[in-house]
Design a protein around this motif. Structure first.
Motif, short mmCIF file in Angstrom:
data_model
loop_
_atom_site.label_atom_id
_atom_site.label_comp_id
_atom_site.label_asym_id
_atom_site.label_seq_id
_atom_site.Cartn_x
_atom_site.Cartn_y
_atom_site.Cartn_z
N ILE A 152 -43.84 -41.57 6.44
CA ILE A 152 -44.85 -42.01 7.41
C ILE A 152 -44.18 -42.03 8.77
N ASN A 153 -44.79 -41.33 9.74
CA ASN A 153 -44.27 -41.27 11.10
C ASN A 153 -45.26 -41.91 12.06
N GLN A 154 -44.75 -42.51 13.10
CA GLN A 154 -45.61 -43.04 14.16
C GLN A 154 -45.10 -42.54 15.50
N GLU A 161 -40.69 -23.25 2.58
CA GLU A 161 -40.75 -24.30 1.56
C GLU A 161 -40.74 -25.70 2.17
N HIS A 162 -40.42 -25.81 3.43
CA HIS A 162 -40.38 -27.11 4.11
C HIS A 162 -41.70 -27.47 4.79
N ASN A 179 -43.91 -33.79 2.57
CA ASN A 179 -42.65 -33.10 2.32
C ASN A 179 -41.61 -33.66 3.30
N ASP A 180 -40.35 -33.62 2.89
CA ASP A 180 -39.28 -34.14 3.74
C ASP A 180 -39.12 -33.34 5.02
N ALA A 215 -35.89 -26.07 9.75
CA ALA A 215 -37.19 -25.44 9.55
C ALA A 215 -38.21 -25.87 10.61
N ALA A 216 -37.86 -26.83 11.44
CA ALA A 216 -38.79 -27.37 12.44
C ALA A 216 -38.95 -26.39 13.60
#
Length: 169
Positions: free
Chosen positions: A35-37, A55-56, A123-124, A129-130
């Motif tokens: 969970i990101n904010q 895959e990411h 997914n992590d 991959a970003a």
């Protein structure tokens, strides 16, 4: 999982004390890994459009906890819908959420100062991959486009590649 972004309307149960809602239940197939904010001090702060390759890739469930945002998802998957963009206003007031499938870039524009939004991912995070696509690329809007004005942007988002330069993955 859904094939394109889906707007989820949260039902509120109100009484004299305020309200209660159940934003996610078993009717939505989504496994939360993180969970990101994100908090933005100023109106017209634009963040995105971010995604992770291969895959990411991450599906996201996005909501606005305080203030309001114009939330956008752009299809980066191979096929006829590559470059399709979907936007919606998510706010504390309307309690709407957007469920975004894997293979989409995601970004948002704050419509008020002091805006807090949240996105859950399935997914992590993988830094290698970003990636990011420029917000002002030639998307094929399936909804209203970004409100045009000057935005507050990070250097990363200013220097992102245009959609036309992106290979379809």
């Amino acid at each position: 999982m859904v094939d394109k972004p889906e707007i989820i309307e949260t039902q509120l149960f109100e009484d004299f004390r305020g309200w209660l809602s159940v934003p996610v239940d078993r009717s939505i197939t989504f496994h939360v890994v993180q969970i990101n904010q994100g908090y933005s001090k100023k109106k017209f702060t634009l963040r995105g459009l971010h995604y992770q390759e291969g895959e990411h890739a991450q599906a996201k469930l996005v909501s606005c906890l305080h203030g309001s945002i114009f939330n956008v998802a752009v299809d980066l998957r191979r096929g006829d819908t590559f470059g399709y963009a979907y936007g919606a206003i998510l706010s504390f007031e309307n309690q709407k959420q957007m469920l975004i499938p894997r293979g989409f870039a995601h970004g948002y524009l704050t419509l008020e100062g002091d805006t807090l939004m949240q996105w859950c991912v399935d997914n992590d995070f993988c830094g290698e991959a970003a990636k990011a696509v420029r917000y002002d690329s030639d998307f094929i809007w399936q909804t209203e486009p970004w409100p045009m004005r000057e935005y507050i942007l990070s250097e990363k988002d200013k220097n992102a590649i245009k959609l036309s330069e992106l290979r379809k993955f």
